[in-house]
Design a protein around this motif. Structure first.
Motif, short mmCIF file in Angstrom:
data_model
loop_
_atom_site.label_atom_id
_atom_site.label_comp_id
_atom_site.label_asym_id
_atom_site.label_seq_id
_atom_site.Cartn_x
_atom_site.Cartn_y
_atom_site.Cartn_z
N ALA A 42 72.00 56.38 4.85
CA ALA A 42 70.75 57.07 5.18
C ALA A 42 70.30 57.89 3.99
CB ALA A 42 70.94 57.99 6.40
N ILE A 43 68.99 58.07 3.90
CA ILE A 43 68.42 58.96 2.88
C ILE A 43 67.46 59.94 3.55
CG2 ILE A 43 68.62 57.33 0.96
CD1 ILE A 43 65.60 56.76 1.31
N ASP A 44 67.36 61.10 2.94
CA ASP A 44 66.35 62.08 3.30
C ASP A 44 65.12 61.75 2.47
OD1 ASP A 44 64.71 64.29 3.59
OD2 ASP A 44 66.33 65.75 3.40
N ARG A 45 64.08 61.28 3.10
CA ARG A 45 62.92 60.80 2.35
C ARG A 45 62.23 61.91 1.58
NH1 ARG A 45 59.02 57.52 5.83
NH2 ARG A 45 58.35 56.74 3.79
N SER A 46 62.45 63.14 1.97
CA SER A 46 61.88 64.27 1.23
C SER A 46 62.75 64.68 0.05
CB SER A 46 61.67 65.47 2.16
OG SER A 46 62.91 65.96 2.63
N ASP A 47 64.00 64.19 0.02
CA ASP A 47 64.93 64.50 -1.07
C ASP A 47 65.90 63.32 -1.20
OD1 ASP A 47 66.56 65.59 -2.97
OD2 ASP A 47 67.40 67.16 -1.68
N PRO A 48 65.45 62.20 -1.76
CA PRO A 48 66.25 60.96 -1.76
C PRO A 48 67.59 61.07 -2.47
CG PRO A 48 63.94 60.50 -2.27
CD PRO A 48 64.10 61.98 -2.32
N LYS A 49 67.76 61.99 -3.40
CA LYS A 49 69.02 62.12 -4.13
C LYS A 49 70.08 62.87 -3.34
CE LYS A 49 67.62 59.99 -7.81
NZ LYS A 49 68.16 58.63 -8.11
N ARG A 50 69.69 63.52 -2.27
CA ARG A 50 70.63 64.28 -1.45
C ARG A 50 71.58 63.30 -0.74
NH1 ARG A 50 68.73 66.94 4.17
NH2 ARG A 50 70.75 67.74 4.89
N ILE A 51 72.87 63.60 -0.75
CA ILE A 51 73.86 62.76 -0.08
C ILE A 51 74.08 63.30 1.33
CG2 ILE A 51 76.19 61.83 -0.16
CD1 ILE A 51 76.17 62.24 -3.17
N LEU A 52 73.67 62.54 2.32
CA LEU A 52 73.67 63.02 3.70
C LEU A 52 75.04 62.93 4.37
CD1 LEU A 52 70.30 61.47 4.89
CD2 LEU A 52 70.75 63.87 4.40
N PHE A 53 75.79 61.87 4.09
CA PHE A 53 77.08 61.68 4.76
C PHE A 53 78.17 62.48 4.06
CE2 PHE A 53 76.17 57.21 6.68
CZ PHE A 53 75.06 57.73 7.31
N GLU A 54 79.15 62.94 4.83
CA GLU A 54 80.24 63.74 4.27
C GLU A 54 81.19 62.91 3.42
OE1 GLU A 54 79.55 63.63 7.55
OE2 GLU A 54 79.46 65.66 8.40
N TYR A 55 81.48 61.65 3.86
CA TYR A 55 82.54 60.92 3.19
C TYR A 55 82.25 60.58 1.73
CZ TYR A 55 80.51 56.21 3.46
OH TYR A 55 79.72 55.10 3.28
N PRO A 56 81.01 60.19 1.34
CA PRO A 56 80.80 59.97 -0.10
C PRO A 56 80.89 61.25 -0.91
CG PRO A 56 78.75 59.61 1.13
CD PRO A 56 79.85 59.78 2.12
N ARG A 57 80.50 62.39 -0.32
CA ARG A 57 80.63 63.65 -1.04
C ARG A 57 82.11 63.96 -1.29
NH1 ARG A 57 76.85 65.75 2.84
NH2 ARG A 57 78.27 67.43 3.43
N ALA A 58 82.94 63.70 -0.29
CA ALA A 58 84.38 63.94 -0.44
C ALA A 58 84.99 62.99 -1.47
CB ALA A 58 85.08 63.79 0.91
N ILE A 59 84.60 61.72 -1.44
CA ILE A 59 85.12 60.75 -2.38
C ILE A 59 84.73 61.12 -3.81
CG2 ILE A 59 84.91 58.35 -3.17
CD1 ILE A 59 84.85 57.51 -0.23
N LEU A 60 83.48 61.50 -4.00
CA LEU A 60 83.02 61.89 -5.33
C LEU A 60 83.79 63.11 -5.85
CD1 LEU A 60 79.20 61.34 -4.80
CD2 LEU A 60 80.65 60.08 -6.40
N HIS A 61 84.11 64.04 -4.97
CA HIS A 61 84.92 65.19 -5.39
C HIS A 61 86.31 64.74 -5.81
CE1 HIS A 61 87.07 68.94 -5.56
NE2 HIS A 61 87.87 68.54 -4.58
N LEU A 62 86.94 63.89 -5.02
CA LEU A 62 88.28 63.41 -5.36
C LEU A 62 88.29 62.71 -6.72
CD1 LEU A 62 89.41 62.04 -1.88
CD2 LEU A 62 90.42 63.98 -3.09
N MET A 63 87.27 61.92 -6.98
CA MET A 63 87.20 61.21 -8.24
C MET A 63 87.04 62.18 -9.41
SD MET A 63 84.78 58.10 -6.86
CE MET A 63 84.34 57.49 -8.48
#
Length: 247
Positions: A42-63
């Motif tokens: 999903a994307i926030d059409r008013s802010d397309p770069k915002r990451i809405l789901f928790e799991y990709p944010r967590a994965i990006l932090h781990l990386m």
């Protein structure tokens, strides 16, 4: 809900729709969902770069936290391209089995990178040279969950061969918050290949809740900062059976 596009892919109905409420938040959202009506991206059409789901944010932090200098990532499972689109300064190779999913990501979600190969993710990974990647991320789903050939002992051995010594494999999985036989088996199988593993889940009061769970395997210790895990907390999984390609 306003449906923009629907198509059947591998006996699964795929829908793109615009909604004004997502996870209890009011706004203007565009969602990719499969037959079970679960949002796959999903994307926030008013802010397309915002990451809405928790799991990709967590994965990006781990990386980032485990290797701040990482450069090369292999992703199995494209979706709308959230992970690959979030690190444009890295070399990301994406494997996606459906060309239609890739077209949907470009047409409706603005994915604009030229780094997706069409085909089975395991087969494409096995074409790669040894020690080619810092991270391998498995984020592939069918209506039955993660394909079994992406969770077997032989697959994890293949990932280890294609990671550098400090590299890691990270899996986004779906299962029960409580004792889940399939998740236990995946974790046990991963632990047979990688000496260090960690599992993370979102808190839940109900053991039968179905939710995302992240499992990471590595040759060296795994670190993280809980405040940057987007709500995921470390969890312990039970012992399970070894998953093998050999039936």
């Amino acid at each position: 809900m306003r449906i923009l596009y629907q198509v059947a892919i591998e006996d699964q109905e795929v829908t793109v729709c615009d909604v004004t409420n997502l996870f209890g938040e009011e706004g203007d959202f565009r969602v990719l969902q499969f037959s079970d009506e679960a949002a796959q991206g999903a994307i926030d059409r008013s802010d397309p770069k915002r990451i809405l789901f928790e799991y990709p944010r967590a994965i990006l932090h781990l990386m980032d936290y485990n290797d701040r200098a990482y450069e090369d990532v292999f992703v199995i499972g494209h979706g709308i391209g959230t992970l690959a689109g979030s690190v444009p300064d890295k070399r990301v190779s994406v494997a996606e089995i459906s060309s239609e999913i890739v077209e949907i990501s470009r047409t409706y979600f603005g994915y604009d990178q030229d780094n997706v190969r069409i085909g089975d993710g395991r087969e494409l990974l096995e074409e790669e040279p040894p020690e080619a990647y810092d991270y391998i991320v498995v984020d592939a789903f069918t209506e039955k969950g993660t394909p079994p050939h992406l969770t077997s002992l032989e697959f994890f051995q293949s990932t280890k061969e294609r990671l550098d010594h400090e590299g890691a494999v990270i899996l986004n999985l779906i299962g029960k918050h409580g004792n889940d036989r399939r998740l236990n088996a995946i974790h046990t199988t991963l632990s047979a290949v990688y000496p260090y593993t960690k599992a993370f889940s979102l808190p839940s009061n109900n053991a039968s809740d179905i939710q995302n769970l992240i499992i990471m395997g590595r040759n060296i210790p795994i670190a993280y900062q809980e405040r940057n895990m987007a709500g995921f907390i470390e969890t312990r999984l039970g012992e399970g059976h070894l998953i093998s390609d050999r039936k």
